[in-house]
Design a protein around this motif. Structure first.
Motif, PDB file in Angstrom:
ATOM      1  N   LYS A  20     -57.305  16.842  78.440  1.00 55.35           N
ATOM      2  CA  LYS A  20     -57.573  17.081  77.029  1.00 55.35           C
ATOM      3  C   LYS A  20     -58.284  18.409  76.882  1.00 55.35           C
ATOM      4  O   LYS A  20     -58.980  18.866  77.789  1.00 55.35           O
ATOM      5  CB  LYS A  20     -58.453  15.966  76.443  1.00 55.35           C
ATOM      6  N   CYS A  36     -63.641  17.123  70.285  1.00 55.85           N
ATOM      7  CA  CYS A  36     -62.297  17.362  70.808  1.00 55.85           C
ATOM      8  C   CYS A  36     -61.289  17.502  69.666  1.00 55.85           C
ATOM      9  O   CYS A  36     -60.421  18.385  69.692  1.00 55.85           O
ATOM     10  CB  CYS A  36     -61.889  16.223  71.740  1.00 55.85           C
ATOM     11  N   GLU A  79     -49.533  19.678  77.004  1.00 54.82           N
ATOM     12  CA  GLU A  79     -50.318  18.768  77.830  1.00 54.82           C
ATOM     13  C   GLU A  79     -49.472  18.289  78.995  1.00 54.82           C
ATOM     14  O   GLU A  79     -48.387  17.746  78.814  1.00 54.82           O
ATOM     15  CB  GLU A  79     -50.800  17.583  76.994  1.00 54.82           C
TER      16      GLU A  79
END
Length: 462
Positions: A40, A98, A114
């Motif tokens: 992340k 985040c 990702e």
């Protein structure tokens, strides 16, 4: 292999502090940018380091305040720690940050991919079976907790900081192997939560990279808090007992506890990522760079914990900005790592910028160095807070202040001014002319410089 999105100006491998700072600044400067991140956005700092650890430390501070409330005339009572609730508070903090960072990256039109990325050439990264091509690649894959030879971290009785951050209980007893920043922060938080803590440090002082005076002040404070520590003898082995772990040191001394936290530093994440195959020069897993964060391969730079500089999130952040600005053609200045603020967020806090007294004497000669210590007992706000500690200034005789070293609650909030004093090469007399708000802990810095300038006012002898 299919290419993703055509050719980028910059492909960043790793979305931690160094990686996302580079991407944000590069996009701001008009460079077409992509980030490849396996977990992340935010990296170690946001998910496994600075932010969650400081959330736990703040919860620990609240626990101590509840215990000590009667000292201030407040009739409060400490009952217990609800660790699942603490974890929820911590996670809310992390998730919120985040989400904000993810939104910021999207708003800057940065391509975010990702997946497990790997350097496939000096100008490309492979991820999810596709290739991301760029004119330049920035390596920012960060670090993971290290262990020692023969010491296996099992995540149960023998744990790393990653495991400690997500514990759903307060251990009754803990051994912390390593008295650096990570070790003393967890020792401090656990003690506040009610754990019986022992720190084992092979060097002769806790936080051994700090000025020796700061280390001694922290050791004194830890003794007062009931945090035990053993210094100057190295670890030999660990073995399971019926209920926990037994640690044996090189001198034969043994310690037992429910858990053993291994806090002996962090190592770079670089193995198996294609760095060597692309010709990148490395040493013990670290990527080697020059003062402008350039590797020996012209199209590849590296920043953050992956390179052998200070392992601090704000250092990686600054290194990432430097790389982006250099690639955009702006004039850049190498980072003065001595001028980076350093804070250990235990209780009491340890904060510093510049060089230690010992280092100053090595560089300038013992007869050319002046050191002054200002006791926080002379500071009104520190008295109100009931915190003890000192500010120590290190000066080149008749010259600039080259080191500021502080111990006490909230000293991390004073390090900003200390950073300006060091980096602008301020003379004590120049700082002494500045007016600091009363009552504030920043006055302590002002008073220390008044004393160093030869006009001590509220200065208490040690």
């Amino acid at each position: 292999m299919d290419a993703i999105g055509g050719e980028f100006d910059l492909v960043v491998l790793g979305g931690g502090s160094g990686g996302y700072a580079a991407a944000l600044r590069a996009a701001q400067l008009g460079l077409r940018t992509a980030i490849v991140e396996r977990h992340k956005l935010g990296g170690t700092c946001l998910h496994n380091g600075c932010i969650p650890a400081k959330a736990l430390l703040h919860a620990a501070e609240i626990a101590d305040q509840a215990r000590e409330a009667r000292l201030f005339g407040v009739m409060a009572q400490f009952e217990s720690i609800d660790m699942p609730a603490v974890q929820r508070y911590k996670e809310e903090t992390v998730v919120g940050l985040c989400k904000g960072l993810t939104g910021l990256v999207a708003a800057r039109d940065i391509s975010y991919i990702e997946g497990e990325g790997r350097l496939s050439s000096p100008t490309s990264v492979d991820v999810n079976g596709q290739r991301v091509q760029g004119r330049h690649v920035l390596l920012a894959t960060g670090s993971v907790p290290k262990s020692l030879p023969g010491l296996e971290i099992d995540g149960d009785r023998i744990i790393s900081s990653d495991h400690a951050l997500v514990l759903d209980r307060v251990p009754k007893s803990a051994i912390v192997l390593g008295g650096g920043v990570i070790g003393v922060e967890f020792a401090s938080a656990w003690k506040s939560f009610g754990t019986d803590v022992t720190v084992i440090e092979g060097m002769k002082h806790l936080v051994p990279v700090e000025d020796e005076n700061s280390s001694k002040l922290l050791e004194r404070a830890f003794r007062k808090r009931g945090i035990k520590f053993n210094l100057g003898t190295f670890f030999e082995k660990a073995e399971y007992t019926q209920d926990g772990v037994k640690v044996t040191l090189a001198d034969g001394k043994t310690f037992e506890a429910e858990v053993l936290l291994v806090a002996v530093g962090r190592g770079p994440v670089s193995q198996g990522l294609g760095y060597e195959e692309a010709g990148v020069a490395m040493d013990r897993g670290y990527v080697l760079v020059d003062e402008y964060m350039r590797t020996n391969v012209p199209t590849i730079s590296a920043v953050g914990d992956l390179v052998p500089t200070l392992q601090l999130a704000h250092v990686g952040f600054a290194e990432g900005i430097l790389v982006a600005e250099r690639l955009a053609g702006l004039k850049t200045v190498p980072i003065d790592y001595d001028g980076v603020p350093r804070v250990t967020y235990c209780h009491p806090e340890v904060a510093s910028v510049g060089i230690t007294e010992a280092k100053a004497k090595e560089i300038y000669g013992a007869d050319k160095v002046v050191a002054l210590k200002y006791n926080l007992a002379g500071n009104g706000k520190s008295k109100i807070l009931k915190t003890a500690g000192e500010i120590k200034l290190v000066q080149v005789k008749d010259g600039a202040v080259v080191g500021v070293h502080m111990v006490g609650d909230r000293m991390g909030e004073q390090v900003g001014e200390a950073q300006l004093i060091y980096n602008w090469e301020a003379l004590p007399a120049e700082v002494a002319q500045l007016i600091h708000a009363n009552p504030s802990q920043s006055e302590a810095l002002g008073e220390a410089h008044l004393a160093l300038a030869g006009k001590p006012l509220q200065f208490y002898d040690q």
